[in-house]
Design an enzyme around this catalytic site. Structure first.
Site, PDB file in Angstrom:
ATOM      1  N   CYS A   1     -11.838   6.719  -1.791  1.00  0.00           N
ATOM      2  CA  CYS A   1     -11.781   5.844  -3.188  1.00  0.00           C
ATOM      3  C   CYS A   1     -10.575   4.919  -2.258  1.00  0.00           C
ATOM      4  O   CYS A   1     -10.430   3.748  -2.761  1.00  0.00           O
ATOM      5  CB  CYS A   1     -10.957   7.040  -4.234  1.00  0.00           C
ATOM      6  SG  CYS A   1     -11.649   8.165  -5.039  1.00  0.00           S
ATOM      7  N   HIS A   2      -9.232   5.698  -1.533  1.00  0.00           N
ATOM      8  CA  HIS A   2      -7.810   4.745  -1.012  1.00  0.00           C
ATOM      9  C   HIS A   2      -8.596   4.783   0.565  1.00  0.00           C
ATOM     10  O   HIS A   2      -6.972   4.547   1.075  1.00  0.00           O
ATOM     11  CB  HIS A   2      -6.855   4.835  -1.722  1.00  0.00           C
ATOM     12  CG  HIS A   2      -7.140   4.867  -3.696  1.00  0.00           C
ATOM     13  ND1 HIS A   2      -7.579   5.688  -4.936  1.00  0.00           N
ATOM     14  CD2 HIS A   2      -6.847   3.865  -3.881  1.00  0.00           C
ATOM     15  CE1 HIS A   2      -7.448   5.267  -5.719  1.00  0.00           C
ATOM     16  NE2 HIS A   2      -7.702   3.806  -5.141  1.00  0.00           N
ATOM     17  N   GLY A   3      -8.965   5.185   0.981  1.00  0.00           N
ATOM     18  CA  GLY A   3      -8.912   6.077   2.549  1.00  0.00           C
ATOM     19  C   GLY A   3      -8.139   6.988   2.707  1.00  0.00           C
ATOM     20  O   GLY A   3      -7.707   6.555   3.768  1.00  0.00           O
TER      21      GLY A   3
END
Length: 188
Positions: free
Chosen positions: A152-154
Site C-alpha cells: 500500500c505505502h511501501g
C-alpha cells in the site's frame, strides 16, 4: 363534643396502615419497574459478543507442517496472523541489527518466546494504515530486508517483522500466545 370524637376517629382511620391509594401507587411503580427490566434485558444482552465472535477469541495453529524458512497466514479475530519458521540465517540477520538504530527498537528475543526463537508469530496488519503486508505466502515480495513488504505505502519489515523502511510507525504486533505443545500454539 360529638364532633371531636368523630374527628378523632377519622384521624385514627387515616393514620392506620397502608391506604388503598398507596397500595395502587406501589403496585404501579413495581409493575413499571419489572416491565422496564423486561424491555432492557434483551437490549443489553444483544451487546454481548455473538457465539461466532467468541469462537474466534482464540486460534490454535499447528506448527508441525511449517517448514524451516516458510511462513503461513492464519486467522485470529478476523485478522491475518503470520506464523514464520525462521532459518538460522534469518535469525542471524535479525540478531546482527543494532536495536537502537530501529524506529521501534526490539530484539528478536523480545518478539519471541524463550527457547523458541525460530518461531515468529505476528499480526499480519501493517501498523501504518492497516493493509496486509506481503511475504507470508509462497513467492510473495518480502521486501529488501527479507521479512514483509506492505504494497500500500511501501513499508518494509525485516525477518523479525520490525519496521525498517517506510511510513509504518511500529513493528508488526506480536499477539499474546502460548505453546500448548512443541508443535502447537494457542493465540489469544
Amino acid at each position: 363534643m360529638a364532633t371531636e370524637v368523630q374527628g378523632t376517629d377519622a384521624a385514627v382511620h387515616e393514620g392506620e396502615g397502608v391506604r388503598r391509594r398507596d397500595f395502587i401507587n406501589i403496585a404501579a411503580v413495581s409493575f413499571a419497574g419489572v416491565g422496564g427490566l423486561a424491555v432492557l434485558a434483551p437490549l443489553i444482552n444483544q451487546m454481548n459478543p455473538s457465539a461466532d465472535v467468541l469462537a474466534q477469541a482464540t486460534s490454535e495453529v499447528d506448527l508441525s507442517a511449517i517448514a524451516e524458512g516458510q511462513a503461513i497466514k492464519a486467522v485470529f479475530r478476523s485478522q491475518p496472523l503470520f506464523v514464520r519458521h525462521l532459518t538460522a540465517k534469518e535469525i542471524a540477520e535479525a540478531d546482527a541489527v543494532d536495536p537502537s538504530t530501529l524506529r521501534d527498537p526490539q530484539t528478536l528475543e523480545q518478539r519471541t518466546v524463550d527457547g523458541k526463537k525460530q518461531w515468529l508469530i505476528t499480526m499480519g496488519v501493517c501498523t501504518h494504515l492497516g493493509c496486509v503486508p506481503l511475504g507470508a505466502g509462497e513467492g510473495e515480495n518480502r521486501g529488501e530486508f527479507g521479512g514483509y513488504f506492505c504494497p500500500c505505502h511501501g513499508s518494509a519489515y525485516d525477518t523479525a517483522a520490525r519496521i525498517r523502511k517506510g511510513p509504518a510507525p511500529k513493528n508488526l504486533q506480536v499477539p499474546t500466545y502460548k505453546y500448548t505443545s512443541d508443535t502447537a500454539i494457542l493465540v489469544g
